[in-house]
Design an enzyme around this catalytic site. Structure first.
Site, short mmCIF file in Angstrom:
data_model
loop_
_atom_site.label_atom_id
_atom_site.label_comp_id
_atom_site.label_asym_id
_atom_site.label_seq_id
_atom_site.Cartn_x
_atom_site.Cartn_y
_atom_site.Cartn_z
N HIS A 1 41.47 69.45 47.90
CA HIS A 1 42.03 68.20 47.40
C HIS A 1 42.34 68.26 45.91
O HIS A 1 41.56 68.80 45.13
CB HIS A 1 41.04 67.05 47.60
CG HIS A 1 40.85 66.65 49.03
ND1 HIS A 1 40.15 65.54 49.41
CD2 HIS A 1 41.28 67.22 50.18
CE1 HIS A 1 40.16 65.44 50.74
NE2 HIS A 1 40.82 66.45 51.23
N GLU B 1 46.81 61.58 45.91
CA GLU B 1 45.88 62.57 46.46
C GLU B 1 46.68 63.62 47.25
O GLU B 1 47.40 63.27 48.19
CB GLU B 1 44.86 61.90 47.39
CG GLU B 1 43.86 62.90 47.97
CD GLU B 1 42.86 62.24 48.92
OE1 GLU B 1 41.74 61.96 48.48
OE2 GLU B 1 43.21 62.02 50.10
P1 GTP Z 1 37.14 58.55 51.10
O1 GTP Z 1 36.50 59.66 51.89
O2 GTP Z 1 38.56 58.28 51.50
O3 GTP Z 1 36.31 57.32 51.11
O4 GTP Z 1 37.28 58.97 49.57
P2 GTP Z 1 36.38 59.87 48.61
O5 GTP Z 1 36.57 59.37 47.24
O6 GTP Z 1 34.99 59.99 49.13
O7 GTP Z 1 37.14 61.26 48.64
P3 GTP Z 1 37.00 62.47 49.62
O8 GTP Z 1 37.51 63.61 48.85
O9 GTP Z 1 35.63 62.54 50.20
O10 GTP Z 1 37.98 62.14 50.82
C1 GTP Z 1 39.31 61.82 50.65
C2 GTP Z 1 40.07 61.96 51.95
O11 GTP Z 1 39.77 63.20 52.58
C3 GTP Z 1 39.79 60.93 53.01
O12 GTP Z 1 40.52 59.76 52.83
C4 GTP Z 1 40.22 61.68 54.28
O13 GTP Z 1 41.63 61.72 54.40
C5 GTP Z 1 39.76 63.08 53.98
N1 GTP Z 1 38.39 63.30 54.49
C6 GTP Z 1 37.25 63.38 53.76
N2 GTP Z 1 36.19 63.60 54.53
C7 GTP Z 1 36.64 63.69 55.81
C8 GTP Z 1 36.01 63.91 57.09
O14 GTP Z 1 34.80 64.09 57.21
N3 GTP Z 1 36.83 63.93 58.18
C9 GTP Z 1 38.17 63.76 58.09
N4 GTP Z 1 38.89 63.78 59.22
N5 GTP Z 1 38.80 63.54 56.91
C10 GTP Z 1 38.04 63.49 55.78
#
Ligand code: GTP
Ligand code: MG
Length: 202
Positions: free
Chosen positions: A119, A138
């Site tokens: 990411h 993102e």
């Molecule tokens: P959110 O996970 O969106 O609450 O944001 P964050 O600030 O915790 O960022 P993170 O980098 O953990 O995740 C950002 C995005 O990555 C998410 O919105 C999803 O699209 C993807 N993502 C993160 N973790 C997972 C997971 O366990 N499974 C899946 N399918 N997608 C994930």
């Protein structure tokens, strides 16, 4: 225009512009008959219902939305091979049309769910009739195999409204390992095919 449309329209523009730019990279590789590190690109602006859900979950107020919800605009770059991810990230880092704010490598260190992806949060300038507006986008870079796993895991998570039972989540974890082994095997096969071709040409 309602206030959501007004808030999200620069995000929509950023997603559309980035899709064009990234697809442009793909076309340049294809025209030069080289292996393209980009298989396909998708993008979306977060639907208002998901924004409201996440804001409630993470206690983000409307005024802090643009700062604190970094995935209002999301662009996904899907590659064939794990090695392509590094190529794509390097290409992104060399660009001068936006800045990188954050980098998260969930490939070296997968998330507890088994999720793998690279990411980048970028600061992207959009030209509007009111002047330049810098917004966060993102970027997710992942292989076809990582994308396959994440897409299905996401839809299952949705069915269980976030609370996946322990037994299912450990199976998903094993499925994630299998997906990663598949990535590794495909890279090995690719290398062997390349070597065979090289010997044929020699
Ligand atoms: P959110 O996970 O969106 O609450 O944001 P964050 O600030 O915790 O960022 P993170 O980098 O953990 O995740 C950002 C995005 O990555 C998410 O919105 C999803 O699209 C993807 N993502 C993160 N973790 C997972 C997971 O366990 N499974 C899946 N399918 N997608 C994930
Ligand atoms: Mg998260």
């Amino acid at each position: 225009m309602n206030s959501w449309d007004e808030l999200l329209s620069p995000y929509k523009q950023a997603v559309e512009e980035l899709k064009v730019k990234l697809k442009g990279i793909r076309e340049q590789y294809q025209k030069s008959s080289r292996h393209t590190p980009i298989e396909f690109v998708t993008g979306r602006v977060k639907p208002v219902s998901s924004i409201l859900n996440k804001a409630a979950r993470k206690k983000i107020s409307f005024d802090c939305l643009e700062q604190d919800m970094q995935d209002l605009a999301g662009v996904r770059i899907v590659t064939q091979f794990v090695e392509d991810i590094e190529t794509v990230v390097d290409l992104i880092k060399k660009r001068t049309d936006f800045e990188i704010l954050e980098e998260r490598d969930y490939i070296l260190e997968q998330k507890p769910s088994g999720y793998r992806s690279y990411h980048l949060i970028i600061c992207y300038p959009v030209q509007t009739i009111h002047g330049e507006k810098k917004i966060q986008v993102e970027l997710q870079v992942r292989t076809l195999s990582m994308n396959f796993w994440a897409t299905i895991e996401h839809s299952l998570r949705y069915k269980y409204s976030g609370e996946i039972p322990e037994e299912i989540s450990s199976r998903l974890m094993r499925a994630s390992e299998a997906a990663f082994k598949l990535d590794e095997e495909m890279s090995i096969i690719r290398d062997e095919v390349r070597e065979a071709q090289r010997l044929l040409m020699a």
